[in-house]
Enzyme design. Sequence first.
Site: not given
Lengths: 145, 410
Positions: B123, B200, B203, B226, B367
């Site tokens: 991203h 990261d 997600q 999220k 993104c």
Amino acid sequence: MSLEGLYQEIILDHYKAPRNRGSVENPDIDIFESNPLCGDEIRIQAKLDGRTIQDIRFEGKGCSISLASASMMTEALKGHAHDHAHKYIDGIKAMMHGEDKLNDEELGDMEALKGVADFPARVKCALLAWTTLEKALNDRAARKG
Amino acid sequence: MRFDAAGLRKEFPILSREFDGKRLVYLDNPATTQKPRAVIDAVSRFYEHSNANVHRGAYRLAEESTAAYEGAREKVRGFLNAASVEEIIFTRGATESINLVAYAWGRKHVAEGDEIVLTEMEHHSNLVPWQLLAQEKKAVLRFVPVENDGTIDVTRAAALITPRTRLVSMTQVSNVLGTINPVRRIAELARERGALLLVDGAQSVPHMAVDVRDIGCDFFVLSGHKMLAPTGIGALYVRKAVLETMPPFHGGGDMIRQVFLDHATWNDLPWKFEAGTPNFADAVGLAAAIDFLSAVGLDALQEHERALTGYAIGRLGEMAGVTLYGPRDVALRGGVVSFNVEGVHPHDLATILDRESAVAIRAGHHCAQPLMKRLNVAATARAGFYLYNVEEDIDRLVEGIHKAEEIFKT
């Protein structure tokens, strides 16, 4: 406004068979722009003769609305003067706010873009070609002082 | 026991909305998730009952709000299985967390010629901060390529991670392809070569059980919104030994111990990295979201999403005009499905799905522009699933795609 109002036959026709797609040799105007929101891309090239847009063509990747709008734009402006372009740019922008600055005769196929005003998320798509050309014309005017 | 997604959906007030008499089908979960009543109420109750600035009031209300804020930190620590609350910094979200690391750790530890290894599927939030750092320090960015099946090859990653590598930074789950990356194996590779690893988790942590110590990463970032929590709250985990080497990020109140006219000394961990009044109300919301997710059960949730993903890949895969991106093996992916429909631009598809079927999906570059170039597409459509989605949602998606194909048929 219904989907049918957005995806009219005339829009789909310009999308599937875009007019004036391609490049211009030795262009006086050559501008590339992308829509940062969606990544859509457009390149507009034009050949000028004095204040007349002798030839104007585009290449791009984008949705039906942005490509159909670009196709209609080239049709409307080819062979016309700069002032004509500015009039249309203003007219199409106003149309996106539901305002009628151009009459039906002036609009021609572009009347089909009226439906976009009811889809706020898609207004940017319809305007990409027009604002890109506007930028090119303004840049050119500024350079000439 | 069957996963009761339809029952869970009733906990989300917004999901009872209808458009043109059709129940809203929300499939834009990788962008942001909807909020259960429990989270909305926790934030409202905090404002109605416990609101006061934290860490400084000498009155009971401030003690209450401080306890709620620090309680939320402990909740995040437990959720990630970090060793200590000193390692948990509250931020605005994953983006700010990564920028904090790039600024505070990167500016101190990355020098000219040093290398940072990323992947082609990151991203923009896990790419641009490193570009800024690399430009400033004359460091070099290296990229693990994305294979044709949407995965990364550990052998190719291993070849890129060298003694010059200072940091490896990669997503645990791709927000476009759904690919689950082998971060545990990457952590071993990084450690062997003396590099640190940032994961990261924007997600991943909403959808699967995560244990930062089991992964063996040095940094881990997440975004609350999220994972059922409010917007504007996120977290950064930094292993304590690393955090102790880092200078502050932002300067201001709360992050200091003593301030003189010409210099200052720093507060203890983790507050040294939290300048200004923190977003304590939404941290309370994040704690409520973690409680909600824990009650649902992360393993059961992941299984539910895997079943939905399999169903979606099956339904979409049998459509002649549909191209699917990412791994076909659902065991290798999270609940994100990107696709394109021949002759229909993703934006047109999204508009038609919305107006015709009340299905909300994402269309665009997500993104991840470099990944779009790798896939050789300008944009994709994306559906992402969560605990309130059911198979019928995917049927509605498929129905809408048929309608779009009909409108655009040649």
